[in-house]
Scaffold this motif. Structure first.
Motif, PDB file in Angstrom:
ATOM      1  N   LEU A 113      52.091  75.729  61.809  1.00  0.00           N
ATOM      2  CA  LEU A 113      53.397  76.293  62.156  1.00  0.00           C
ATOM      3  C   LEU A 113      53.267  77.757  62.584  1.00  0.00           C
ATOM      4  O   LEU A 113      53.912  78.188  63.552  1.00  0.00           O
ATOM      5  CB  LEU A 113      54.365  76.179  60.980  1.00  0.00           C
ATOM      6  N   LEU A 114      52.436  78.517  61.885  1.00  0.00           N
ATOM      7  CA  LEU A 114      52.247  79.925  62.232  1.00  0.00           C
ATOM      8  C   LEU A 114      51.622  80.077  63.611  1.00  0.00           C
ATOM      9  O   LEU A 114      52.056  80.922  64.410  1.00  0.00           O
ATOM     10  CB  LEU A 114      51.380  80.623  61.183  1.00  0.00           C
ATOM     11  N   LEU A 115      50.613  79.269  63.914  1.00  0.00           N
ATOM     12  CA  LEU A 115      49.975  79.355  65.232  1.00  0.00           C
ATOM     13  C   LEU A 115      50.967  78.982  66.331  1.00  0.00           C
ATOM     14  O   LEU A 115      51.064  79.676  67.352  1.00  0.00           O
ATOM     15  CB  LEU A 115      48.743  78.460  65.304  1.00  0.00           C
ATOM     16  N   HIS A 125      48.478  86.641  72.525  1.00  0.00           N
ATOM     17  CA  HIS A 125      47.208  86.292  73.168  1.00  0.00           C
ATOM     18  C   HIS A 125      46.156  85.889  72.129  1.00  0.00           C
ATOM     19  O   HIS A 125      45.329  85.021  72.382  1.00  0.00           O
ATOM     20  CB  HIS A 125      46.687  87.483  73.980  1.00  0.00           C
ATOM     21  N   ARG A 126      46.215  86.515  70.948  1.00  0.00           N
ATOM     22  CA  ARG A 126      45.192  86.307  69.916  1.00  0.00           C
ATOM     23  C   ARG A 126      45.855  86.341  68.549  1.00  0.00           C
ATOM     24  O   ARG A 126      46.724  87.168  68.286  1.00  0.00           O
ATOM     25  CB  ARG A 126      44.147  87.422  70.004  1.00  0.00           C
ATOM     26  N   ILE A 127      45.413  85.429  67.677  1.00  0.00           N
ATOM     27  CA  ILE A 127      45.863  85.409  66.287  1.00  0.00           C
ATOM     28  C   ILE A 127      44.608  85.427  65.419  1.00  0.00           C
ATOM     29  O   ILE A 127      43.654  84.685  65.680  1.00  0.00           O
ATOM     30  CB  ILE A 127      46.733  84.173  65.991  1.00  0.00           C
ATOM     31  N   TYR A 128      44.624  86.260  64.387  1.00  0.00           N
ATOM     32  CA  TYR A 128      43.443  86.370  63.533  1.00  0.00           C
ATOM     33  C   TYR A 128      43.828  86.287  62.063  1.00  0.00           C
ATOM     34  O   TYR A 128      45.001  86.392  61.700  1.00  0.00           O
ATOM     35  CB  TYR A 128      42.665  87.662  63.825  1.00  0.00           C
ATOM     36  N   THR A 144      39.579  74.772  60.023  1.00  0.00           N
ATOM     37  CA  THR A 144      40.435  73.614  60.297  1.00  0.00           C
ATOM     38  C   THR A 144      41.470  73.941  61.364  1.00  0.00           C
ATOM     39  O   THR A 144      41.814  73.083  62.184  1.00  0.00           O
ATOM     40  CB  THR A 144      41.137  73.145  59.003  1.00  0.00           C
ATOM     41  N   LEU A 145      41.953  75.171  61.386  1.00  0.00           N
ATOM     42  CA  LEU A 145      42.947  75.585  62.378  1.00  0.00           C
ATOM     43  C   LEU A 145      42.324  75.861  63.748  1.00  0.00           C
ATOM     44  O   LEU A 145      43.033  76.194  64.692  1.00  0.00           O
ATOM     45  CB  LEU A 145      43.699  76.831  61.894  1.00  0.00           C
ATOM     46  N   GLY A 146      41.002  75.737  63.844  1.00  0.00           N
ATOM     47  CA  GLY A 146      40.332  75.950  65.125  1.00  0.00           C
ATOM     48  C   GLY A 146      39.927  77.381  65.381  1.00  0.00           C
ATOM     49  O   GLY A 146      39.574  77.741  66.505  1.00  0.00           O
ATOM     50  N   MET A 147      39.940  78.196  64.345  1.00  0.00           N
ATOM     51  CA  MET A 147      39.562  79.597  64.500  1.00  0.00           C
ATOM     52  C   MET A 147      38.044  79.732  64.474  1.00  0.00           C
ATOM     53  O   MET A 147      37.350  78.912  63.864  1.00  0.00           O
ATOM     54  CB  MET A 147      40.193  80.449  63.393  1.00  0.00           C
ATOM     55  N   SER A 148      37.559  80.767  65.129  1.00  0.00           N
ATOM     56  CA  SER A 148      36.130  81.066  65.159  1.00  0.00           C
ATOM     57  C   SER A 148      35.858  82.326  64.358  1.00  0.00           C
ATOM     58  O   SER A 148      36.635  83.289  64.439  1.00  0.00           O
ATOM     59  CB  SER A 148      35.660  81.305  66.598  1.00  0.00           C
ATOM     60  N   GLN A 149      34.752  82.316  63.623  1.00  0.00           N
ATOM     61  CA  GLN A 149      34.391  83.535  62.894  1.00  0.00           C
ATOM     62  C   GLN A 149      33.917  84.558  63.906  1.00  0.00           C
ATOM     63  O   GLN A 149      33.059  84.276  64.736  1.00  0.00           O
ATOM     64  CB  GLN A 149      33.296  83.270  61.866  1.00  0.00           C
ATOM     65  N   THR A 166      34.368  90.646  53.605  1.00  0.00           N
ATOM     66  CA  THR A 166      35.533  90.033  54.229  1.00  0.00           C
ATOM     67  C   THR A 166      35.103  89.394  55.544  1.00  0.00           C
ATOM     68  O   THR A 166      34.342  89.998  56.307  1.00  0.00           O
ATOM     69  CB  THR A 166      36.625  91.092  54.518  1.00  0.00           C
ATOM     70  N   LEU A 167      35.578  88.186  55.798  1.00  0.00           N
ATOM     71  CA  LEU A 167      35.317  87.503  57.062  1.00  0.00           C
ATOM     72  C   LEU A 167      36.556  87.596  57.944  1.00  0.00           C
ATOM     73  O   LEU A 167      37.687  87.559  57.447  1.00  0.00           O
ATOM     74  CB  LEU A 167      34.977  86.033  56.816  1.00  0.00           C
ATOM     75  N   ILE A 168      36.335  87.681  59.244  1.00  0.00           N
ATOM     76  CA  ILE A 168      37.424  87.732  60.217  1.00  0.00           C
ATOM     77  C   ILE A 168      37.299  86.518  61.132  1.00  0.00           C
ATOM     78  O   ILE A 168      36.224  86.256  61.682  1.00  0.00           O
ATOM     79  CB  ILE A 168      37.378  89.028  61.043  1.00  0.00           C
ATOM     80  N   TYR A 169      38.401  85.782  61.260  1.00  0.00           N
ATOM     81  CA  TYR A 169      38.472  84.604  62.128  1.00  0.00           C
ATOM     82  C   TYR A 169      39.579  84.825  63.143  1.00  0.00           C
ATOM     83  O   TYR A 169      40.553  85.531  62.865  1.00  0.00           O
ATOM     84  CB  TYR A 169      38.796  83.347  61.305  1.00  0.00           C
ATOM     85  N   SER A 170      39.438  84.196  64.322  1.00  0.00           N
ATOM     86  CA  SER A 170      40.507  84.309  65.315  1.00  0.00           C
ATOM     87  C   SER A 170      40.545  83.073  66.200  1.00  0.00           C
ATOM     88  O   SER A 170      39.596  82.285  66.259  1.00  0.00           O
ATOM     89  CB  SER A 170      40.317  85.556  66.188  1.00  0.00           C
ATOM     90  N   ILE A 171      41.671  82.957  66.899  1.00  0.00           N
ATOM     91  CA  ILE A 171      41.839  81.930  67.913  1.00  0.00           C
ATOM     92  C   ILE A 171      42.653  82.563  69.038  1.00  0.00           C
ATOM     93  O   ILE A 171      43.596  83.321  68.791  1.00  0.00           O
ATOM     94  CB  ILE A 171      42.516  80.658  67.355  1.00  0.00           C
ATOM     95  N   LEU A 172      42.246  82.275  70.273  1.00  0.00           N
ATOM     96  CA  LEU A 172      42.944  82.777  71.448  1.00  0.00           C
ATOM     97  C   LEU A 172      43.952  81.743  71.922  1.00  0.00           C
ATOM     98  O   LEU A 172      43.804  80.543  71.650  1.00  0.00           O
ATOM     99  CB  LEU A 172      41.951  83.084  72.566  1.00  0.00           C
TER     100      LEU A 172
END
Length: 181
Positions: A113-115, A125-128, A144-149, A166-172
């Motif tokens: 829902l957030l994405l 453009h980008r969500i992290y 699972t949401l399709g984000m990449s580290q 801390t790890l950072i993930y994102s999806i464009l």
């Protein structure tokens, strides 16, 4: 604003939500991933009041919703998407859930829902997302949401005298569109 899945309701916070927030944020399982120890009534009220103020922003650029079981409207956590400023092309998402509701894939429903909201309603453009490296549930959710580290911040968070990565993930947006089409 209101979103729902078959099991969950994401709704605006209400002032009366603070006791439920206090209850789950006071548990040792919840506190395992947060620097502060304990939670007081005043802190829980301030936590909820911050989101009540965000709801009044014009234009709104920070969204934090109470997460409730749909059939009972029982608060079990919260989730949100926050830009750093009103015109930002990116935003951070996050969620927290009462420990007794872990392991039921509720965060996956919240995350989708957030994405969708971020890319379709906010035009991002980008969500992290950021999480402690040892928080396996959060890491699994991001994947699972399709984000990449895209990064690892070494020992940047101290919790009760111990340093954590801390790890950072994102999806464009184009990656998200390819997954939902």
């Amino acid at each position: 604003m209101l979103f729902q899945t078959d099991r969950l309701l994401l709704r605006e916070f209400r002032e009366a939500d603070w006791p439920a927030v206090l209850a789950y944020q006071s548990t040792p399982a919840y506190q395992r991933f947060y620097p502060e120890v304990g939670r007081t009534e005043a802190e829980a009220r301030a936590f909820v009041n911050r989101f009540l103020l965000w709801q009044q922003e014009k234009p709104q650029w920070r969204y934090q919703w109470a997460v409730a079981l749909r059939r009972q409207d029982t608060l079990i956590g919260n989730c949100g998407i926050r830009k750093s400023h009103p015109d930002a092309p990116e935003a951070e998402i996050g969620c927290e859930l009462a420990p007794e509701h872990w392991g039921r894939n509720y965060p996956v429903e919240m995350g989708h829902l957030l994405l969708r909201f971020g890319f379709t309603e906010l035009g991002l453009h980008r969500i992290y997302a950021q999480c402690l490296a040892e928080n396996r549930g959060a890491v699994s959710l991001a994947l699972t949401l399709g984000m990449s580290q895209e990064g690892r911040l070494r020992e940047n968070v101290s919790i009760r005298g111990r340093w954590h990565d801390t790890l950072i993930y994102s999806i464009l947006e184009q990656e998200w569109k390819a997954k939902v089409e």
